[in-house]
Each structure stands twice: as C-alpha cells, then as structure tokens.
Write a protein that holds these residues in place. Structure first.
Motif, PDB file in Angstrom:
ATOM      1  N   LEU A 453      46.556  35.422  38.915  1.00 50.05           N
ATOM      2  CA  LEU A 453      46.397  36.866  38.993  1.00 50.05           C
ATOM      3  C   LEU A 453      47.722  37.478  39.451  1.00 50.05           C
ATOM      4  CD1 LEU A 453      42.856  37.243  40.606  1.00 50.05           C
ATOM      5  CD2 LEU A 453      43.467  37.122  38.196  1.00 50.05           C
ATOM      6  N   PHE A 454      47.848  38.780  39.208  1.00 49.80           N
ATOM      7  CA  PHE A 454      49.093  39.471  39.489  1.00 49.80           C
ATOM      8  C   PHE A 454      48.954  40.363  40.713  1.00 49.80           C
ATOM      9  CE2 PHE A 454      48.872  38.608  34.955  1.00 49.80           C
ATOM     10  CZ  PHE A 454      50.075  37.969  34.739  1.00 49.80           C
ATOM     11  N   SER A 455      50.091  40.744  41.266  1.00 50.52           N
ATOM     12  CA  SER A 455      50.100  41.619  42.432  1.00 50.52           C
ATOM     13  C   SER A 455      49.833  43.043  41.977  1.00 50.52           C
ATOM     14  CB  SER A 455      51.446  41.523  43.160  1.00 50.52           C
ATOM     15  OG  SER A 455      51.457  42.363  44.292  1.00 50.52           O
ATOM     16  N   ASN A 456      48.561  43.315  41.711  1.00 52.69           N
ATOM     17  CA  ASN A 456      48.140  44.617  41.220  1.00 52.69           C
ATOM     18  C   ASN A 456      46.696  44.842  41.651  1.00 52.69           C
ATOM     19  OD1 ASN A 456      48.104  47.058  39.708  1.00 52.69           O
ATOM     20  ND2 ASN A 456      49.445  46.140  38.174  1.00 52.69           N
ATOM     21  N   THR A 457      46.090  45.891  41.166  1.00 57.77           N
ATOM     22  CA  THR A 457      44.701  46.144  41.524  1.00 57.77           C
ATOM     23  C   THR A 457      43.790  45.185  40.771  1.00 57.77           C
ATOM     24  OG1 THR A 457      44.380  47.775  39.773  1.00 57.77           O
ATOM     25  CG2 THR A 457      45.210  48.573  41.889  1.00 57.77           C
ATOM     26  N   GLU A 460      43.301  46.312  37.087  1.00 61.69           N
ATOM     27  CA  GLU A 460      44.391  45.962  36.173  1.00 61.69           C
ATOM     28  C   GLU A 460      44.425  44.464  35.900  1.00 61.69           C
ATOM     29  OE1 GLU A 460      46.032  47.890  34.451  1.00 61.69           O
ATOM     30  OE2 GLU A 460      45.805  49.827  35.426  1.00 61.69           O
ATOM     31  N   ASN A 461      44.047  43.642  36.871  1.00 59.56           N
ATOM     32  CA  ASN A 461      44.028  42.196  36.653  1.00 59.56           C
ATOM     33  C   ASN A 461      42.938  41.782  35.682  1.00 59.56           C
ATOM     34  OD1 ASN A 461      45.843  40.213  38.292  1.00 59.56           O
ATOM     35  ND2 ASN A 461      45.537  41.975  39.645  1.00 59.56           N
ATOM     36  N   ILE A 462      41.846  42.482  35.671  1.00 55.23           N
ATOM     37  CA  ILE A 462      40.761  42.144  34.741  1.00 55.23           C
ATOM     38  C   ILE A 462      41.050  42.688  33.350  1.00 55.23           C
ATOM     39  CG2 ILE A 462      38.314  42.529  34.223  1.00 55.23           C
ATOM     40  CD1 ILE A 462      37.776  42.479  37.230  1.00 55.23           C
ATOM     41  N   ASP A 485      30.576  40.779  45.637  1.00 48.57           N
ATOM     42  CA  ASP A 485      31.885  40.721  46.302  1.00 48.57           C
ATOM     43  C   ASP A 485      32.609  42.054  46.161  1.00 48.57           C
ATOM     44  OD1 ASP A 485      32.420  37.516  46.765  1.00 48.57           O
ATOM     45  OD2 ASP A 485      31.221  37.919  44.998  1.00 48.57           O
ATOM     46  N   LEU A 486      32.511  42.645  44.978  1.00 48.90           N
ATOM     47  CA  LEU A 486      33.188  43.914  44.741  1.00 48.90           C
ATOM     48  C   LEU A 486      32.626  45.014  45.632  1.00 48.90           C
ATOM     49  CD1 LEU A 486      35.288  45.358  42.943  1.00 48.90           C
ATOM     50  CD2 LEU A 486      33.444  45.868  41.343  1.00 48.90           C
ATOM     51  N   ALA A 487      31.323  44.966  45.895  1.00 47.29           N
ATOM     52  CA  ALA A 487      30.687  45.995  46.721  1.00 47.29           C
ATOM     53  C   ALA A 487      31.208  45.982  48.154  1.00 47.29           C
ATOM     54  CB  ALA A 487      29.172  45.806  46.708  1.00 47.29           C
ATOM     55  N   THR A 488      31.712  44.847  48.613  1.00 51.10           N
ATOM     56  CA  THR A 488      32.222  44.752  49.986  1.00 51.10           C
ATOM     57  C   THR A 488      33.681  45.191  50.102  1.00 51.10           C
ATOM     58  OG1 THR A 488      32.942  42.453  49.691  1.00 51.10           O
ATOM     59  CG2 THR A 488      30.658  42.826  50.425  1.00 51.10           C
ATOM     60  N   LEU A 493      37.311  48.535  42.555  1.00 48.81           N
ATOM     61  CA  LEU A 493      38.190  47.989  41.522  1.00 48.81           C
ATOM     62  C   LEU A 493      39.651  48.359  41.744  1.00 48.81           C
ATOM     63  CD1 LEU A 493      36.003  48.597  38.344  1.00 48.81           C
ATOM     64  CD2 LEU A 493      36.710  46.377  39.251  1.00 48.81           C
ATOM     65  N   ASN A 494      39.909  49.326  42.576  1.00 44.18           N
ATOM     66  CA  ASN A 494      41.291  49.734  42.863  1.00 44.18           C
ATOM     67  C   ASN A 494      41.879  48.993  44.052  1.00 44.18           C
ATOM     68  OD1 ASN A 494      41.376  51.680  40.758  1.00 44.18           O
ATOM     69  ND2 ASN A 494      40.215  53.102  42.036  1.00 44.18           N
ATOM     70  N   THR A 495      41.207  47.940  44.484  1.00 39.09           N
ATOM     71  CA  THR A 495      41.695  47.149  45.608  1.00 39.09           C
ATOM     72  C   THR A 495      42.886  46.303  45.169  1.00 39.09           C
ATOM     73  OG1 THR A 495      39.472  47.005  46.543  1.00 39.09           O
ATOM     74  CG2 THR A 495      41.096  45.374  47.297  1.00 39.09           C
ATOM     75  N   PRO A 496      44.053  46.445  45.821  1.00 38.32           N
ATOM     76  CA  PRO A 496      45.185  45.540  45.504  1.00 38.32           C
ATOM     77  C   PRO A 496      44.885  44.148  46.036  1.00 38.32           C
ATOM     78  CG  PRO A 496      45.754  47.036  47.304  1.00 38.32           C
ATOM     79  CD  PRO A 496      44.399  47.456  46.834  1.00 38.32           C
TER      80      PRO A 496
END
Length: 598
Positions: A453-457, A460-462, A485-488, A493-496
C-alpha cells in the motif's frame, strides 16, 4: 559492451533535441571564436610598433574593438546558459525516463540485478546512484561534444593559420598529442576499473541507507543501532577511498594533459625565439605574437580532447551499468520517447480517474489452461518445473504444499510477474503471449502474501485512480470484511495509512488489498495465502462473502485460484494442486490428499 555503443548512444542523445543541441553548438562556436579576433588585432599592433604594418588606430579605437568583442561574448554566454540548461534537462529526463520505463517493464517479482556485474542483486536504495550519478555522467559527456566540436573548429583554423606562418614550428604542436594518446591507451582500462569501483561503492552506501530506513523497527528491536552504524561507517569509508582513487586518477590525467601541453608550448616558443634570431628567418614580432596567441587554441584542444576521451571511457561504465540494470543494450537507455515536461503545479494534482471498462462476454473466462510452466531462479535450482493446471469458470482451485515447494512462484509465473522460461498459457483457447499485460483487471487481480500500500488515504489505496461510486466502494469493502474496521477509523476512507500501510495491522492490510481487487470485479481472483494474517472467525466470514458474490451479482462469476494451507479452505475447494520441490505431486480433491499431509 561494444565500444561503438557509447558513441552510438551519445549520437542518439544529440539527435533527440537537435535544435537545442545545434543552437548551443553555434553559441559555443561564437563564444570560442570571438576571442580569436584579438589575435589578428594584436599581430597588427605589434607589427605597427616595428613599422611592418600600416594598420593604425587610436588608443580609443583599440579599446572600442576589445570592448565590443567582450560585450558580444557576454551576450553569447548568457544566451548559451539558457540553451545549455534546456538541453541538459531534456537529455537527463530522457535517460531517466528510459531507465524508469525499463524497470517498470521488468517482470514485477523478478529481483533487481546488475547484469553487467555478475548478476549481483541491486536494492531499491541503490537504484538512486543509477538515476543520479550515471545519468549525470552521460549528460555531461554529451554536453562535452559540442564544446569539443567548437574547440576543434578553431584548433583547425588556428593550425592552418600557423602553418602559413611557419610550418616547422607548427608541426611541433603534435608532440603533446602523441604523448596524450599513448597515456590514454595505457591507462584506459584502469580508468574504467576505478570508475566502476567508485560507482559500486556509492551504490552500496545508498542501498544500505535505504535498507536502514525501511528496517528501523527491526534495528531498534534487536538493539543493533551501534553495529548497523559501524557497518555504515565502514561502507562510507570504503566509498571514500574508492572515490578519492577515482577522482585522483582523473585529476592526474587532466593535470598531465595540461602540463604536457604547457611544456610543449614552452619548447615551441623557445624554438620560435631561436628562429627569430636567425637572419634567414622572416618571423616578425607580430607573427610571434600571433603564433603565441593562436597556439593556445591548438594546445588547449589537445588537453580538452584528452579529458573528453577519458570522460567517454567513464561514460562506458555508466552506460554498461544502466543497460545491465534493465537487461538491454545501450540503445535502450537513449531510445527516443516523447517527454511530457509540464510546469510544476501550484497545488498537488489529484490522481487521474480511470474508467473501468467491463469485459466483453466473449472475453470472460471460461477456461484457463497452463501447460508445462517452468521457471528457475538464477543461480539456484529452486523454482517450478513442468507445472500444468486448468481452471474452469466459477471454480475454486487451491495450490498447497510445503514451504519452498514453489506455490508463490507458480502464481507469479502465471500472472507474468516472473518470466516463464518455458510453457504456454491459454485463455478460452487463445494463447496468451504477454501474461504480464494480459492478466490485469478486469481479467484478473492478484494479492500477494504481503500487500503493498502507498502513503495515501485508504480511499486512494483501494481505488488507485479508478472511477467508482461510493456505493460500489462500500460494497467492495463489505465483501472484504473491512467494514467494521473502517467504522472505527475517525476519518473513514480518508484516513491516511502511512508508508507501506504502517498504520494498519497485517489482517487489515490483506483485507484492504482484497477490497482493491474486488472493486475492479475481475473474472479471476488470485490470492497468495490470503488468510495467513486472519483469525479463524474473520477468515470464515471472508470466504463466505466471497463465495456469495455470484448470488448478489449474477453478472459477475469469479474464478478463484488460491494458495493456502488451511484445512477449512482445502475442504471447500473444487480442486487441489499439491506441489513438492517445484513439481506437481498430486492433483485432485480434498479426499485425495495423502494422510501424511496434515
């Protein structure tokens, strides 16, 4: 490498942007030629002092002439700075573009090796020296060509002029040239050897620095900071020694050429002074002044030419290194391609969105056949040999075997991430000639054991530039059992997620990579030990959702090819391929597995 290759490569770089090159060459001729005019003026001035010329000017006339020449040269130099900078930039951009393109065209899982250096492995950190030092070496060598051309033009003109004055003295000019050629002939191999050693030492330093930054956690856990730093100091010290040796040899050569030229010039001038004392010689004071002035054009060209030939020898090393890295001839480094050199944007541009085009019904996977796939890692006997498999639409095939049996290698060869040394692949009866380009979404998608994965949100990685709606994105995340996991996550989805997804756990990394596969809805889903970092409950839920894809979306019937050791995964498979030491030991169902396997 063929010695002609370096000259061909230099010519290729010259031809890439001929207008800039020849504009720079003309300006250099102008810059180098303007100082030639004062020589004629000086001749007439001294002849006028001895009453051998009628060319008379006032003091202001002489000043005006020299000022005009100086101002014209200043304008030419400033204009040349613009053309030379542009020419350098386009050349270095082309070299680095071709080098990067060569690396990107390599099979994705094939280790980076320097084929010009006994197939020695090259770490990602060491690649910096190829893009920086070797590209700069070639760039300098090309810029040197128009300078040497300008020097040559005026050296020949000066030679003709001096021959008309006194042929005997002029012929002595070639003595330094003979000595320069002899020195280069004797020392050329050592010159290349020292340059190659210094480049490799630089490569080792950048490689170690890159590895240190990527393994900071491992170094701290092992409390190995002191030993790692000591090793880095040792590597830097060795690089320092080799760089000093390389630079010292180059400096000795340059000073030798200049000293030979200076000594030769002194001998010639002594001979000219002796001739002037001879009553039979017609060499005037003005002729001597002109001879001294123009003699530097010829002698400097010899010194300049010696440096150019030495630099060309060093450029051979750089060309060999870059060509060896991407496994091509030198022409691959200088091949012409269009460059898109746009101004730097004031704001960071967003990734371009890619429209996902569905497969035609005739292109959808009905039958995938691989025959006698073979690949052996260089210098070892590890790999796969004569492995065949067949996948039917909607089937679930599991590849299993002991550690080192070739499971991952088989997937990589099938997907084109490693170049198959023999074998054939057929998709719906049509032969696949280029697996690396063919097995890409929407035909297939692949998740390795350790996803990248890349150093991004997270978004963007998906997506990676794919144009999809939020509903489709949420559905893919839910299929990958990543919704809880995303809910926590506070930013969703904008989590870096940090470099290499460092903010995610191993299981979250695998499920994020799975969502990246599913959002593209490929016909063939290839998983390399997907459940290795998952707990039993999450694994069962994941496979349950993956198997329900067709019922939720009748237009999508994926086929599964999975590497796994888990009994639960093997039990629900349609077909099992058991590998042992790179060969197929058994093909069948769960009941056909030998009792000793578990």
């Amino acid at each position: 490498m063929n010695p002609i290759s370096i000259w061909h490569s230099l010519w290729q770089l010259i031809r890439y942007n001929q207008r800039l090159y020849w504009a720079d060459t003309i300006l250099w001729l102008f810059i180098a030629g303007l100082p030639a005019l004062p020589g004629l003026i000086i001749r007439e001035f001294f002849n006028a002092l001895t009453n051998e010329s009628s060319f008379l000017l006032s003091i202001w006339g002489w000043i005006a002439l020299f000022l005009g020449i100086g101002l014209a040269r200043i304008v030419a130099i400033f204009t040349g700075c613009i053309t030379k900078t542009q020419h350098r930039f386009t050349m270095s951009s082309l070299i680095r573009h071709n080098l990067l393109m060569g690396l990107m065209n390599r099979p994705g899982a094939e280790p980076l090796t320097d084929r010009g250096n006994s197939d020695r492995s090259v770490s990602p950190g060491a690649i910096i020296s190829f893009f920086r030092d070797d590209a700069y070496q070639l760039e300098n060598n090309v810029v040197f060509t128009n300078e040497i051309f300008g020097e040559a033009v005026f050296a020949v003109g000066s030679l003709v002029l001096l021959l008309s004055i006194n042929a005997q003295i002029t012929l002595l000019v070639f003595l330094p040239l003979i000595l320069i050629i002899i020195i280069l002939q004797r020392i050329s191999d050592r010159l290349k050897l020292y340059r190659r050693a210094s480049r490799q030492a630089t490569q080792q330093v950048t490689s170690m620095v890159g590895e240190m930054f990527s393994a900071v956690q491992a170094i701290k856990v092992a409390n190995a900071e002191e030993s790692v730093l000591a090793r880095l100091r040792q590597t830097c010290d060795r690089r320092q020694q080799l760089m000093v040796r390389d630079r010292l040899l180059t400096a000795i050569l340059e000073s030798s050429f200049e000293n030979l030229v200076s000594i030769g010039t002194g001998v010639i001038l002594l001979f000219a002074a002796w001739l002037m004392r001879s009553p039979n010689d017609s060499l005037s004071v003005g002729d001597l002044a002109l001879f001294i002035y123009y003699l530097s054009y010829i002698t400097n060209f010899f010194a300049f030419g010696g440096e150019f030939l030495a630099q060309t020898k060093q450029s051979e090393v750089s060309l060999e290194r870059m060509a060896g890295l991407i496994d091509s001839e030198g022409s691959g480094i200088t091949a012409h391609h269009r460059l898109y050199l746009k101004p730097i944007a004031k704001q960071t541009p967003k990734l371009p969105r890619i429209q996902s085009l569905p497969l035609l019904e005739s292109d959808r996977l009905q039958d995938l056949l691989a025959l006698n796939l073979t690949y052996c890692y260089p210098g070892t006997n590890r790999g796969i040999t004569d492995v065949s498999l067949r996948l039917r639409r909607g089937s679930f095939t599991v590849i299993t075997g002991q550690v080192g049996s070739g499971k991952t290698t088989l997937l990589r060869v099938l997907m084109g991430l490693l170049p198959m040394q023999s074998g054939e692949i057929y998709w719906n009866g049509q032969k696949v000639n280029n697996p690396s380009q063919f097995f890409a979404p929407p035909r297939s998608a692949y998740t390795p054991q350790v996803p990248q994965l890349f150093s991004n949100t997270l978004r963007e990685n998906i997506l990676l530039g794919l144009e999809k709606s939020n509903e489709e994105l949420e559905m893919a995340i839910a299929l990958a059992v990543f919704d809880r996991d995303l809910a926590t996550m506070p930013n969703g989805l904008n989590t870096p997620i940090g470099v290499k997804g460092m903010r995610l756990s191993g299981g979250q990394l695998q499920r994020a990579a799975t969502a990246r596969m599913l959002i593209r809805q490929p016909d063939l889903l290839v998983f390399d030990d997907l459940s290795s970092a998952l707990d039993v409950e999450t694994e069962q839920k994941l496979w349950s959702r993956l198997f329900s894809i067709h019922s939720a979306n009748p237009n999508w019937t994926p086929t599964y090819l999975v590497v796994s050791h888990r009994r639960s995964v093997l039990d629900c498979s349609d077909r099992i391929i058991l590998l042992d030491r790179g060969r197929v030991e058994m093909t069948g169902t769960f009941d056909d597995l030998p009792s000793t396997y578990f």
